[in-house]
Design a protein around this motif. Structure first.
Motif, PDB file in Angstrom:
ATOM      1  N   UNK A  30      32.190  -4.206 -21.618  1.00 35.15           N
ATOM      2  CA  UNK A  30      31.096  -4.810 -20.877  1.00 35.15           C
ATOM      3  C   UNK A  30      31.370  -6.286 -20.697  1.00 35.15           C
ATOM      4  N   UNK A  31      30.910  -6.808 -19.584  1.00 31.32           N
ATOM      5  CA  UNK A  31      31.051  -8.232 -19.319  1.00 31.32           C
ATOM      6  C   UNK A  31      30.150  -8.992 -20.280  1.00 31.32           C
ATOM      7  N   UNK A  32      30.696  -9.988 -20.948  1.00 31.46           N
ATOM      8  CA  UNK A  32      29.930 -10.736 -21.926  1.00 31.46           C
ATOM      9  C   UNK A  32      29.235 -11.946 -21.326  1.00 31.46           C
ATOM     10  N   UNK A  33      29.735 -12.434 -20.208  1.00 30.82           N
ATOM     11  CA  UNK A  33      29.132 -13.597 -19.549  1.00 30.82           C
ATOM     12  C   UNK A  33      28.342 -13.147 -18.337  1.00 30.82           C
ATOM     13  N   UNK A  34      27.311 -13.930 -17.991  1.00 31.50           N
ATOM     14  CA  UNK A  34      26.604 -13.647 -16.736  1.00 31.50           C
ATOM     15  C   UNK A  34      27.555 -13.851 -15.549  1.00 31.50           C
ATOM     16  N   UNK A  35      27.166 -13.407 -14.383  1.00 30.55           N
ATOM     17  CA  UNK A  35      28.035 -13.540 -13.207  1.00 30.55           C
ATOM     18  C   UNK A  35      27.793 -14.825 -12.436  1.00 30.55           C
ATOM     19  N   UNK A  36      26.721 -15.534 -12.744  1.00 31.06           N
ATOM     20  CA  UNK A  36      26.463 -16.800 -12.051  1.00 31.06           C
ATOM     21  C   UNK A  36      25.778 -17.776 -13.000  1.00 31.06           C
ATOM     22  N   UNK A  77      37.270 -23.070  -6.985  1.00 32.50           N
ATOM     23  CA  UNK A  77      36.693 -22.089  -6.068  1.00 32.50           C
ATOM     24  C   UNK A  77      35.786 -21.129  -6.823  1.00 32.50           C
ATOM     25  N   UNK A  78      36.227 -20.675  -7.993  1.00 28.16           N
ATOM     26  CA  UNK A  78      35.390 -19.785  -8.812  1.00 28.16           C
ATOM     27  C   UNK A  78      34.135 -20.506  -9.289  1.00 28.16           C
ATOM     28  N   UNK A  79      34.280 -21.755  -9.689  1.00 23.82           N
ATOM     29  CA  UNK A  79      33.131 -22.546 -10.147  1.00 23.82           C
ATOM     30  C   UNK A  79      32.120 -22.700  -9.011  1.00 23.82           C
TER      31      UNK A  79
END
Length: 98
Positions: A30-36, A77-79
Motif C-alpha cells: 500500500x502507498x504510505x504517502x498521500x498522493x498530493x 515536475x513531480x513537486x
C-alpha cells in the motif's frame, strides 16, 4: 504441457492467492504517502524544495545532491504536480508560507 515459465507463473499465482497479494509479491504494498500535498513529497523532493527556496539553480542543486540537472527538473515536475503549482516562484512562495 506447461513451459517452465508458465509453471513458475502458476506457482506464484497459487502462492499469492488473491490479486491483492500480487502487489506485495512485486515489492509494492500500500502507498504510505498521500498522493498530493506537502506530506506526499519524498525526502529528495523536500530537499529539492529547500534548495530551490535557498535560491539555487537546478545545476547547483544537482551538484549538491549528486544527480543530473535533468533529475532535479524531474523532481520539480513531480513537486509541482503534487502541490498543484505551475512555477518555481509559486513553489518558493508556498514553501515560505508553509
Amino acid at each position: 504441457m506447461l513451459t517452465l515459465s508458465a509453471k513458475i507463473d502458476t506457482s506464484v499465482l497459487r502462492l499469492a492467492g488473491s490479486p491483492d497479494r500480487w502487489a506485495a509479491l512485486r515489492g509494492r504494498g500500500e502507498r504510505k504517502r498521500p498522493t498530493s500535498g506537502w506530506a506526499s513529497l519524498t525526502p529528495t523532493e523536500r530537499d529539492v524544495v529547500r534548495l530551490v527556496s535557498e535560491g539555487l539553480t537546478n545545476k547547483d542543486i544537482a551538484t549538491r545532491l549528486f544527480v543530473s540537472p535533468r533529475t532535479v527538473q524531474s523532481h520539480l515536475t513531480h513537486v509541482y504536480t503534487k502541490l498543484g503549482l505551475t512555477s518555481r516562484v509559486e513553489l518558493v512562495q508556498a514553501a515560505r508560507h508553509r
